[in-house]
Design a protein around this motif. Structure first.
Motif, PDB file in Angstrom:
ATOM      1  N   TYR A  63      58.762  19.410  68.198  1.00 14.66           N
ATOM      2  CA  TYR A  63      58.122  20.226  69.249  1.00 14.66           C
ATOM      3  C   TYR A  63      58.478  21.699  69.040  1.00 14.66           C
ATOM      4  N   SER A  93      48.136  25.757  67.841  1.00 13.74           N
ATOM      5  CA  SER A  93      49.308  25.322  68.620  1.00 13.74           C
ATOM      6  C   SER A  93      49.962  26.449  69.400  1.00 13.74           C
ATOM      7  N   LYS A  94      50.039  27.605  68.758  1.00 15.84           N
ATOM      8  CA  LYS A  94      50.763  28.716  69.384  1.00 15.84           C
ATOM      9  C   LYS A  94      49.828  29.880  69.664  1.00 15.84           C
ATOM     10  N   PRO A 127      47.293  27.193  74.042  1.00 15.83           N
ATOM     11  CA  PRO A 127      48.353  27.435  73.060  1.00 15.83           C
ATOM     12  C   PRO A 127      49.700  27.667  73.738  1.00 15.83           C
ATOM     13  N   ALA A 128      50.764  27.288  73.058  1.00 17.30           N
ATOM     14  CA  ALA A 128      52.119  27.453  73.589  1.00 17.30           C
ATOM     15  C   ALA A 128      52.555  28.908  73.524  1.00 17.30           C
ATOM     16  N   ARG A 148      60.012  24.532  74.005  1.00 17.51           N
ATOM     17  CA  ARG A 148      59.957  23.148  74.492  1.00 17.51           C
ATOM     18  C   ARG A 148      60.695  23.014  75.804  1.00 17.51           C
ATOM     19  N   LYS A 159      56.444  22.968  66.138  1.00 13.20           N
ATOM     20  CA  LYS A 159      55.018  23.076  66.415  1.00 13.20           C
ATOM     21  C   LYS A 159      54.701  24.161  67.438  1.00 13.20           C
ATOM     22  N   TYR A 160      55.444  24.168  68.537  1.00 14.90           N
ATOM     23  CA  TYR A 160      55.080  25.023  69.666  1.00 14.90           C
ATOM     24  C   TYR A 160      55.948  26.275  69.803  1.00 14.90           C
ATOM     25  N   GLY A 192      52.242  24.319  75.521  1.00 15.97           N
ATOM     26  CA  GLY A 192      51.314  23.684  74.581  1.00 15.97           C
ATOM     27  C   GLY A 192      50.908  22.297  75.053  1.00 15.97           C
ATOM     28  N   THR A 193      51.494  21.863  76.151  1.00 13.25           N
ATOM     29  CA  THR A 193      51.167  20.563  76.748  1.00 13.25           C
ATOM     30  C   THR A 193      50.156  20.798  77.874  1.00 13.25           C
ATOM     31  N   GLU A 244      49.053  15.837  67.263  1.00 14.04           N
ATOM     32  CA  GLU A 244      48.745  16.370  68.594  1.00 14.04           C
ATOM     33  C   GLU A 244      49.149  15.357  69.668  1.00 14.04           C
TER      34      GLU A 244
END
Lengths: 359, 359, 359, 359
Positions: free
Chosen positions: A111, B357-358, C31-32, A118, A114-115, C78-79, B223
């Motif tokens: 996480y 993602s970001k 996006p995060a 978290r 990716k992001y 990002g969630t 994802e």
């Protein structure tokens, strides 16, 4: 498309972090006029909730489901059906030490990669708590399946090296809920419970297998070539936390058979066409054939240990981690309703999709 | 949505019946500016084509790929890239006897149940011939992966009860293409070939396993929570004809391990964070962690036997079927490029998805 | 797929009936790392909320947005980002008389025809209250657009026969929020307000037009051929309650021009390529060209009148209906933020999609 | 998802550049068992093909449709139905001069900006030639609509400032195909033809409007809230090359009416419920109500002029462009079948979707 939705016509979107305000699910595409039995939904939730026995985590969550849209006078409106489950037991301070730690075999590192951010409190979105929303949605799917008289049953078939020796057809599946490990064979269940308890006392964990059965599924479900019924079941199962494998029908063991052993001969049974054997697992060419659909899901041992482990932190420094708290020594008993929920979602979705097969 | 498309951003739609005019694929979402190497595509096709050795079907198809859209002056335009593969060897009369027969463990019965009509010539849409289109699309996906230096390799790890004893890390995967069964261990390969040949001579068939490896995949693909990388790999693999099982990382064997044995400790390696072991199979929380992704796919034995079998016909009458002709005694050698293609499609799609993602 | 989601990569799902517990929205694909400004979201909500002036409904809803997932320490994870808006002012008894009545030009009859059941309290899901969820989601989309310095402005350009005579380039769009009708020309605004007030006093209603402007949109957004930027804007706008028309660039008036009048000559401006005129409305071939995107949306007069009307009830009996209560005599002023929100959602989604155009 | 697909359950993917080998379409989701009338498909193609009269381009394309998958013994299989249309008249050298030129109001610049590469021969993918594939798919959709007795008609209602004064209900729509401009009023048609001819002789072009009518559509189609029937019609129409506006029912003119004028009173007609007027255009709350659906689409004048124009080239240098060749002075007559095709696709898709509304 983003990854928090599942299904095409019966489509769910789950949301929520384990230690946020709430988790929940929106079902879009639930047909109108379905009577919603809140008791049944709650009963399904209770099968998954923490603290239900000494072999599960002692974390306390009542997991009460509240429907906030899509139902009017007890029936579905055909509009999005939204269910909320509040996160009651959120202890912020417990998790401060995880802020900068990548727990082994958890999603912390990925996480982060990716992001770039978290929610480190108990896994956030990656927590298995998310599956509670699936169980709620699955309960609604099951109400649809009942209309078609489709039955859906899962049970624990292995915990570590303790496994059921009997085929599901030799078992009384009504006994599954009679013990805390959800294995329909009492003797095996006791061995499983003993093994889990041993793990628990050692601060260790253990994996296992869940078998799922779908009975009375009509022939014709599944959308070749990519949305084969088994392909969507596989995806559904592998999307569950800790799942590492899926097989249906003869599965991996079928690789040891010859074609002449494996082929399922068609026979007449009254006015119906059935197969004498069922190595196909109820699916041929990606489409259900009316026989039982059955499958196994492999679960790895839970990653949260109460033993010391080596790992690295966000800065890349190697550290020793010693987690405490209330965790599941084995995820299997609580994963049974999750497996059922995911299977119910797949079948309900394909039932709706199958309405467009013919002119 | 109908079932003939796969992927979200790198999205393929395959079409065509085995004995129709042609089969093919449209790739929508292929980024512009990619140099297309026709030789490479054809080379991939040749790995899947029939008649390549005495242990495959002797059916003759040159499987020449023709690109009819989406490429200009050797580069992709960003528009749909369409590839056609003509069906050359179509012998209509061969199939007349299958018109009213439900072959055991084929899709005849289920297509009939679902659609009320079917192309009975060689399986029509349910034929494994459809996978040729996947290999063509997968070749394009592989060209994208090359840009990221991601390598993708598959090999036959078991045929019936003959299986590779070594772990993939102990094998020289460059040897896979050195023998006709596509097993990188020469000795095992020879046993596999002998077993397949024995089956062939008996008019029988045999299944097996294919192992897939994805190397150098960057961390961050996948994802959560439903489009976990392993979930989409599982779907991809179970959508292949005859596939009956999927496992990744420790897989089914991981159910026998304890958490302390299974957890992958994080360590530093230069400036990178890696894991000491890799039971996670390169994926944690549904997201790649940068380690090798590896998985197994189980294939049942081919359903087309050259032995007498009992079955029923469209009228429900029980009959004896005796098929002749040129068929694969074992699908595994030709399925290797199909497994690679499906894996390449999943990874290419997730690469594109990961760009969002970001912020 | 069911109809309560919009967008591909920046994807929203709205839920909730006007008189249920709450309405809300899940954003999947945000996006995060995006900083969430709650004040800005609430400010946008306030532009849409009822009771903001004497020319809108006097219904009272504070429309407070509560984020229950997807944000941690003020930033997106990002969630799925879920926002809830409680329905405060729910007076059940007010609506009992609508239970069996099909109000003219409302959705009562069609929901009944489609679903066989409906939430008759204030329109249920068909109520324009649903657009509050869009505004909340649009506010998040706007925060993304700000990162790209894209500005998005809408204003009321006509109410009934009172219309702005000036082109948007001749107006100071900062004045839009300076009056209650949201027309940037003070004189025209006053006439609009007078007309709406007259309608209000007569228990009648009036329609009009909203103009939307998107400035500084980069060239390259839009996915030919079906997801042309204007096609998705058109869909977005026509999905708003009461919208009956959409035009962009030269629009319907452009049908009166010849090609030589209409074509936009390309010229150099420093290092950039721009067009001398902008009849194309900033979009060519379905892709943004960097010029202003501008469009009009036509809104029919609100269907809820406080005058007697003839209609039929559920039994098909012809009756006279006389509605009372607090309703909007003109939807336009409150629809301005809704138009902006939908445009922001389209642009944010296409921004993310555009990341995959090139290799 | 990439932009070359349209529809959810009846889903088309078009492909092909105007000067590539072929264009075509894959229909995924066409129900099985539909009888395919090739003559009807070709007849629809002929309505769109170039060279059909002196007011269209004199480019010669026979536009023969070849079905290469999905149909067996004259009926659909439920598998992807693929149609190919070869590009016959491809004169490569004609287009060499466009290689580095951005034609005004074409897609040259935006494709270049988005993809960094483009097929400059005749517009490539951005050419209106792509709509031939839509007409082929639309013909199949129309065959489905015929089963439900739904009629779908479009006609040219304005060319430049020459417009039909009568409402569609006052016209005999069977006359539409009786003249080359496709306007059902002979006198107006003649004026339109004269205007187009004048433009043609001047090397200029002209726009106009097309009106579409959908009759006998059952109540209940449309998926609120984002997939409202009008929203998908709007998207469908705005995805057509040169379309700049869409309105349905009262449309932009409805903004001038009061609510009491605009509301459609419900009345009984035998056992049916209908509306006395139809300002709603057959859609309420995004769902069809059983009345006629009618709409207008605005088309800008064709961008290809045979007059000198200023523009810039790829290097940003300002140049003068003088195009020659065979082009449409007015797109309207050939766009009529395209409008019908897109409407047919929307309705067929929503018909299939509506099957899941109720339990």
């Amino acid at each position: 498309m983003p990854g928090n939705s599942f299904g095409q016509l019966f489509r769910i979107t789950t949301f929520g972090e384990s230690h946020g305000e709430a988790i929940g699910v929106v079902i879009d595409g639930c047909p109108a006029g379905l009577k919603i039995e809140m008791d049944f939904i709650q009963q399904e939730m209770d099968r998954r909730k923490p603290g239900q026995s000494f072999i599960t985590t002692q974390r306390k969550e009542s997991d009460r489901v509240k429907i906030i849209s899509g139902v009017f006078n007890g029936k579905t409106l055909g509009t999005p059906l939204t269910m909320l489950i509040e996160n009651k037991e959120v202890r912020e301070k417990d998790y401060e030490n995880l802020k900068s730690t990548f727990r082994p075999s958890h999603a912390d590192y990925t996480y982060h990669a990716k992001y770039g951010i978290r929610d480190y409190r108990g896994g956030g979105r990656s927590s298995a708590r998310e599956t509670a929303a699936r169980v709620a949605a699955g309960a609604v799917a099951k109400m649809i399946l009942k209309k078609w008289k489709i039955a859906l049953l899962a049970f624990v078939s292995a915990v570590g090296n303790v496994s059921l020796k009997k085929d599901y057809r030799q078992l009384n599946l009504k006994l599954t809920e009679k013990n805390i490990v959800r294995c329909p064979d009492r003797e095996t269940a006791e061995k499983m419970i003993a093994l889990i308890d041993k793990m628990r006392r050692n601060g260790n964990t253990v994996g296992g297998k869940i078998t799922g059965i779908i009975q009375n599924c009509p022939a014709g479900l599944g959308e070749p070539v990519f949305d084969k019924l088994q392909a969507n079941l596989a995806k559904a199962m592998l999307s569950i936390n800790a799942a590492h494998g899926f097989e249906y029908g003869s599965g991996f063991a079928g690789t040891l058979m010859t074609g002449s052993e494996h082929n399922d001969e068609f026979i007449r049974k009254g006015s119906k066409i059935i197969t004498r054997t069922n190595n196909s697992g109820g699916i041929q060419g990606g489409i259900s054939n009316g026989m039982d659909i059955y499958f196994n899901v492999a679960f790895k041992p839970v990653a949260t240990l109460l033993q010391k482990q080596k790992t690295v932190n966000v800065s890349g420094k190697e550290i020793t981690l010693h987690m405490k708290g209330r965790h599941d020594p084995c995820v299997l008993p609580r994963a049974v309703p999750v497996v059922e929920a995911m299977a119910a979602l797949v079948i309900a979705d394909h039932l709706l999709q199958s309405k467009s097969s013919k002119i």
